[in-house]
Design a protein around this motif. Sequence first.
Motif, PDB file in Angstrom:
ATOM      1  N   ARG A  32       3.307   6.036   8.414  1.00  0.00           N
ATOM      2  CA  ARG A  32       2.349   7.105   8.674  1.00  0.00           C
ATOM      3  C   ARG A  32       1.986   7.065  10.144  1.00  0.00           C
ATOM      4  N   SER A  33       1.493   8.166  10.653  1.00  0.00           N
ATOM      5  CA  SER A  33       1.027   8.155  12.027  1.00  0.00           C
ATOM      6  C   SER A  33      -0.323   7.448  12.102  1.00  0.00           C
ATOM      7  N   GLY A  34      -0.655   6.969  13.263  1.00  0.00           N
ATOM      8  CA  GLY A  34      -1.914   6.262  13.440  1.00  0.00           C
ATOM      9  C   GLY A  34      -1.705   4.767  13.369  1.00  0.00           C
ATOM     10  N   VAL A  35      -2.440   4.059  14.175  1.00  0.00           N
ATOM     11  CA  VAL A  35      -2.266   2.617  14.274  1.00  0.00           C
ATOM     12  C   VAL A  35      -2.508   1.910  12.948  1.00  0.00           C
ATOM     13  N   ALA A  36      -3.569   2.255  12.237  1.00  0.00           N
ATOM     14  CA  ALA A  36      -3.921   1.558  11.008  1.00  0.00           C
ATOM     15  C   ALA A  36      -2.995   1.886   9.852  1.00  0.00           C
ATOM     16  N   LYS A  37      -2.238   2.975   9.963  1.00  0.00           N
ATOM     17  CA  LYS A  37      -1.412   3.400   8.838  1.00  0.00           C
ATOM     18  C   LYS A  37       0.075   3.370   9.185  1.00  0.00           C
ATOM     19  N   VAL A  38       0.474   2.487  10.086  1.00  0.00           N
ATOM     20  CA  VAL A  38       1.865   2.432  10.519  1.00  0.00           C
ATOM     21  C   VAL A  38       2.796   2.105   9.365  1.00  0.00           C
ATOM     22  N   LEU A  39       2.418   1.154   8.531  1.00  0.00           N
ATOM     23  CA  LEU A  39       3.310   0.721   7.461  1.00  0.00           C
ATOM     24  C   LEU A  39       2.884   1.136   6.070  1.00  0.00           C
ATOM     25  N   VAL A  40       1.644   1.500   5.900  1.00  0.00           N
ATOM     26  CA  VAL A  40       1.167   1.832   4.559  1.00  0.00           C
ATOM     27  C   VAL A  40       0.491   3.185   4.538  1.00  0.00           C
ATOM     28  N   GLY A  41       0.509   3.831   3.398  1.00  0.00           N
ATOM     29  CA  GLY A  41      -0.189   5.098   3.236  1.00  0.00           C
ATOM     30  C   GLY A  41      -1.661   4.846   2.979  1.00  0.00           C
ATOM     31  N   SER A  42      -2.427   5.909   2.959  1.00  0.00           N
ATOM     32  CA  SER A  42      -3.876   5.766   2.801  1.00  0.00           C
ATOM     33  C   SER A  42      -4.262   5.207   1.435  1.00  0.00           C
ATOM     34  N   SER A  43      -3.556   5.586   0.371  1.00  0.00           N
ATOM     35  CA  SER A  43      -3.883   5.042  -0.957  1.00  0.00           C
ATOM     36  C   SER A  43      -3.601   3.549  -0.998  1.00  0.00           C
ATOM     37  N   THR A  44      -2.489   3.144  -0.417  1.00  0.00           N
ATOM     38  CA  THR A  44      -2.156   1.723  -0.376  1.00  0.00           C
ATOM     39  C   THR A  44      -3.209   0.957   0.402  1.00  0.00           C
ATOM     40  N   GLN A  45      -3.588   1.489   1.533  1.00  0.00           N
ATOM     41  CA  GLN A  45      -4.615   0.852   2.355  1.00  0.00           C
ATOM     42  C   GLN A  45      -5.930   0.750   1.587  1.00  0.00           C
ATOM     43  N   ASP A  46      -6.323   1.813   0.896  1.00  0.00           N
ATOM     44  CA  ASP A  46      -7.557   1.795   0.103  1.00  0.00           C
ATOM     45  C   ASP A  46      -7.505   0.713  -0.969  1.00  0.00           C
ATOM     46  N   VAL A  47      -6.364   0.583  -1.642  1.00  0.00           N
ATOM     47  CA  VAL A  47      -6.233  -0.426  -2.697  1.00  0.00           C
ATOM     48  C   VAL A  47      -6.338  -1.822  -2.099  1.00  0.00           C
ATOM     49  N   ILE A  48      -5.636  -2.055  -1.004  1.00  0.00           N
ATOM     50  CA  ILE A  48      -5.668  -3.378  -0.367  1.00  0.00           C
ATOM     51  C   ILE A  48      -7.093  -3.779  -0.020  1.00  0.00           C
ATOM     52  N   TYR A  49      -7.861  -2.856   0.533  1.00  0.00           N
ATOM     53  CA  TYR A  49      -9.223  -3.163   0.963  1.00  0.00           C
ATOM     54  C   TYR A  49     -10.241  -3.166  -0.173  1.00  0.00           C
ATOM     55  N   SER A  50      -9.874  -2.622  -1.338  1.00  0.00           N
ATOM     56  CA  SER A  50     -10.852  -2.447  -2.409  1.00  0.00           C
ATOM     57  C   SER A  50     -10.657  -3.347  -3.618  1.00  0.00           C
ATOM     58  N   THR A  51      -9.684  -4.220  -3.570  1.00  0.00           N
ATOM     59  CA  THR A  51      -9.463  -5.106  -4.709  1.00  0.00           C
ATOM     60  C   THR A  51      -9.333  -6.542  -4.234  1.00  0.00           C
ATOM     61  N   GLU A  52      -9.652  -7.452  -5.131  1.00  0.00           N
ATOM     62  CA  GLU A  52      -9.448  -8.868  -4.840  1.00  0.00           C
ATOM     63  C   GLU A  52      -8.143  -9.354  -5.435  1.00  0.00           C
ATOM     64  N   ARG A  53      -7.433  -8.457  -6.135  1.00  0.00           N
ATOM     65  CA  ARG A  53      -6.150  -8.826  -6.718  1.00  0.00           C
ATOM     66  C   ARG A  53      -5.080  -8.862  -5.621  1.00  0.00           C
ATOM     67  N   PRO A  54      -4.073  -9.707  -5.773  1.00  0.00           N
ATOM     68  CA  PRO A  54      -2.983  -9.712  -4.794  1.00  0.00           C
ATOM     69  C   PRO A  54      -2.250  -8.371  -4.806  1.00  0.00           C
ATOM     70  N   VAL A  55      -1.965  -7.859  -3.625  1.00  0.00           N
ATOM     71  CA  VAL A  55      -1.237  -6.596  -3.477  1.00  0.00           C
ATOM     72  C   VAL A  55       0.006  -6.873  -2.640  1.00  0.00           C
ATOM     73  N   VAL A  56       1.160  -6.495  -3.182  1.00  0.00           N
ATOM     74  CA  VAL A  56       2.424  -6.608  -2.465  1.00  0.00           C
ATOM     75  C   VAL A  56       2.841  -5.189  -2.091  1.00  0.00           C
ATOM     76  N   VAL A  57       3.261  -5.013  -0.845  1.00  0.00           N
ATOM     77  CA  VAL A  57       3.717  -3.706  -0.386  1.00  0.00           C
ATOM     78  C   VAL A  57       5.216  -3.797  -0.124  1.00  0.00           C
ATOM     79  N   THR A  58       5.974  -2.996  -0.880  1.00  0.00           N
ATOM     80  CA  THR A  58       7.430  -2.974  -0.707  1.00  0.00           C
ATOM     81  C   THR A  58       7.803  -1.809   0.206  1.00  0.00           C
ATOM     82  N   GLY A  59       9.056  -1.751   0.605  1.00  0.00           N
ATOM     83  CA  GLY A  59       9.524  -0.688   1.493  1.00  0.00           C
ATOM     84  C   GLY A  59       9.695   0.627   0.813  1.00  0.00           C
TER      85      GLY A  59
END
Length: 131
Positions: A104-131
Amino acid sequence: MYDVLVPVDTDEERAGHQAEYVASLPSATESVRATVLYVTPREEYSDGPRDFEEVDSAVAAADALDAAGVSLDRAAAVGTVSREIIDHADEIDADQIVMGGRKRSGVAKVLVGSSTQDVIYSTERPVVVTG
């Protein structure tokens, strides 16, 4: 049983990468149960919720996991994507969430989309991001 939530969007390639990752987990055929989840975004709900079987990427991921011998469930929901993912992870007490990343464009979203980013920041469960 090691429960893994696999929330997919409509991109079949990303969903394929997610399924490949889950199938590659140690002892996946004996000890992993995957739940493939598709969430109809709230803004698309005016057209009605999409059934799991209508989403090619969800079907492809489930079929790949099934072919690999991984135990699986199929699920569909409607709402705010990240909220539905977190709620479903809580409901099944997921040990891990496997998200598909995208550029995605933008520094914070280079590798992940906004939903992925929201999940990572909003859960204590391990999150794996694949390509």
